[in-house]
Scaffold this motif. Structure first.
Motif, mmCIF file in Angstrom:
data_model
loop_
_atom_site.group_PDB
_atom_site.id
_atom_site.type_symbol
_atom_site.label_atom_id
_atom_site.label_comp_id
_atom_site.label_asym_id
_atom_site.label_seq_id
_atom_site.Cartn_x
_atom_site.Cartn_y
_atom_site.Cartn_z
ATOM 1 N N GLN A 11 -15.835 73.342 43.075
ATOM 2 C CA GLN A 11 -16.659 72.798 41.999
ATOM 3 C C GLN A 11 -16.450 73.560 40.692
ATOM 4 O O GLN A 11 -16.548 72.981 39.604
ATOM 5 C CB GLN A 11 -18.139 72.846 42.391
ATOM 6 N N ARG A 42 -15.666 64.205 40.012
ATOM 7 C CA ARG A 42 -16.889 64.575 40.757
ATOM 8 C C ARG A 42 -16.850 64.033 42.183
ATOM 9 O O ARG A 42 -17.343 64.674 43.117
ATOM 10 C CB ARG A 42 -18.123 64.061 40.015
ATOM 11 N N LYS A 43 -16.273 62.835 42.346
ATOM 12 C CA LYS A 43 -16.145 62.271 43.694
ATOM 13 C C LYS A 43 -15.223 63.126 44.560
ATOM 14 O O LYS A 43 -15.419 63.262 45.759
ATOM 15 C CB LYS A 43 -15.605 60.842 43.609
ATOM 16 N N THR A 45 -14.902 66.388 44.326
ATOM 17 C CA THR A 45 -15.714 67.531 44.741
ATOM 18 C C THR A 45 -16.685 67.128 45.847
ATOM 19 O O THR A 45 -16.893 67.861 46.822
ATOM 20 C CB THR A 45 -16.499 68.086 43.539
ATOM 21 N N GLU A 46 -17.289 65.963 45.700
ATOM 22 C CA GLU A 46 -18.217 65.460 46.705
ATOM 23 C C GLU A 46 -17.521 65.293 48.058
ATOM 24 O O GLU A 46 -18.077 65.663 49.109
ATOM 25 C CB GLU A 46 -18.788 64.112 46.240
ATOM 26 N N ASN A 49 -16.920 68.706 49.671
ATOM 27 C CA ASN A 49 -18.129 69.363 50.179
ATOM 28 C C ASN A 49 -18.727 68.654 51.388
ATOM 29 O O ASN A 49 -19.283 69.307 52.279
ATOM 30 C CB ASN A 49 -19.180 69.446 49.065
ATOM 31 N N THR A 50 -18.644 67.327 51.432
ATOM 32 C CA THR A 50 -19.334 66.566 52.475
ATOM 33 C C THR A 50 -18.396 65.829 53.423
ATOM 34 O O THR A 50 -18.838 65.362 54.474
ATOM 35 C CB THR A 50 -20.287 65.532 51.837
ATOM 36 N N ILE A 53 -17.497 60.016 50.764
ATOM 37 C CA ILE A 53 -17.918 59.591 49.433
ATOM 38 C C ILE A 53 -19.015 58.567 49.613
ATOM 39 O O ILE A 53 -18.814 57.526 50.250
ATOM 40 C CB ILE A 53 -16.741 58.983 48.638
#
Length: 380
Positions: A11, A42-43, A45-46, A49-50, A53
């Motif tokens: 991030q 940003r997607k 990074t998302e 992390n997860t 999407i």
């Protein structure tokens, strides 16, 4: 990441990248294309992390339009007639429903429940209360006009009010082009570091836009076949207009291209002059690459771009503006910029303040007797 020696994405890298790309600008200050890039980053990074999407929640289905009362029945009858007789598409029929539902709501609020209570005063007052954008006012008035004509033809109204509905004409003035002074353009050009292959390429690209006014689409697709060294010309078929364009290959532009070809361009059989800086060294996928090159150059040069666009088109506009300032006639500017006609070039007349000032007329002085005529009673 490659240019900055970053090997692991997180991030923090996202924040650094977006700050570099947009110079700290956020939210509504970003252009549509910039917002697309920011959201995509940003997607990424998302996803890191997860592992997924998230799909945004779809909006709730809107309630159907319900037309109640005698007036509502007349509207439904009109919609059925249009659907059967004119075979309106689903989209067009929905537009009719939406526009007439607004009119029905107004009538209900003002206790107008039957067709014969509609008169010109009601219609004009309703039109004055319409609060929607200028692109929506046209279909609203058009639908109302059709509905009133139907009511007259069905003898539900004694007067054909459709002819009394005012027409709304949208006249959009194009936005003023973003331009930069000669000093700002030279500062931009001088700021480019030509010690690296990328710098040599970017320098040649920016010169083509600033000196010759070429569009990003034409620069990104420039081929060796377009360079005529024997006549010192560039001859292309413009991507946007399809019109053939012949421009002089100016010495500094030609030298910049030669410098890139000799010491910057990777060995490739590609027909296009400009290639990506990394393997497999292909031609540009789109003109957006040229746009990003110019935008980054503006930022690195420290030029104030607030309130102005700062892509390749700004270099093109600036060239046209300077030619106009130097009293170059419109047909010549039109020919250099590759416009289909001088009508497109007239776009620049609105920013030629110097020429506008030359057209100003002095206001003649008025004799004091004018103000004292008839004893000055008229002006009391």
């Amino acid at each position: 990441m490659v240019s900055n020696g970053i090997h692991q994405y997180d991030q923090k890298v996202e924040e650094q990248f977006l700050n570099f790309e947009f110079d700290g600008r956020k939210g509504r200050k970003l252009f549509k294309q910039e917002q697309f890039l920011a959201n995509g980053t940003r997607k990424l990074t998302e996803f890191q992390n997860t592992g997924q999407i998230k799909v945004p929640n779809l909006p709730l289905k809107k309630a159907p339009f319900i037309f109640k009362g005698a007036l509502g029945e007349a509207i439904v009858s009109f919609l059925d007639y249009k659907h059967v007789e004119e075979r309106l598409s689903t989209i067009r029929l929905h537009c009719y429903k939406r526009c007439l539902f607004l009119f029905l709501e107004y009538c209900n609020e003002n206790k107008i429940h039957i067709v014969r209570d509609i008169d010109l005063a009601v219609l004009l007052h309703y039109i004055n209360t319409i609060n929607c954008g200028k692109t929506l006012i046209v279909p609203v008035l058009s639908t109302l006009r059709c509905f009133l004509k139907y009511l007259f033809e069905q003898k539900l109204l004694a007067i054909d009010y459709s002819r009394r509905i005012p027409r709304y004409r949208i006249i959009d003035q194009p936005k003023l082009p973003s331009t930069y002074s000669k000093e700002e353009i030279e500062k931009l050009i001088v700021s480019i570091d030509r010690s690296s292959p990328i710098g040599k390429r970017n320098y040649a690209i920016i010169l083509l836009a600033a000196r010759l006014g070429l569009r990003a689409s034409d620069i990104s697709r420039l081929k060796f076949a377009n360079l005529h060294w024997d006549t010192s010309t560039i001859e292309i078929e413009q991507v946007k207009t399809g019109k053939e364009l012949i421009l002089p290959l100016l010495p500094d532009v030609g030298n910049a291209i030669i410098d890139y070809l000799k010491y910057g361009r990777a060995k490739s059989e590609e027909a296009c002059v400009f290639l990506s800086e990394r393997s497999p060294y292909s031609n540009f996928a789109s003109s957006n690459v040229v746009t990003h090159i110019v935008q980054r150059a503006y930022k690195k040069a420290g030029i104030n771009t607030e309130g102005r666009r700062f892509g390749p088109h700004s270099l093109r506009h600036s060239l046209g503006f300077r030619m106009l300032e130097e009293s170059t006639v419109l047909p010549v500017i039109s020919e250099v910029l590759g416009h289909k006609s001088t009508e497109s070039t007239r776009y620049y007349l609105r920013i030629d303040l110097k020429s506008m000032q030359q057209c100003m007329l002095e206001v003649p002085s008025v004799s004091p007797d004018f103000y004292l005529q008839k004893g000055g009673v008229f002006y009391d």
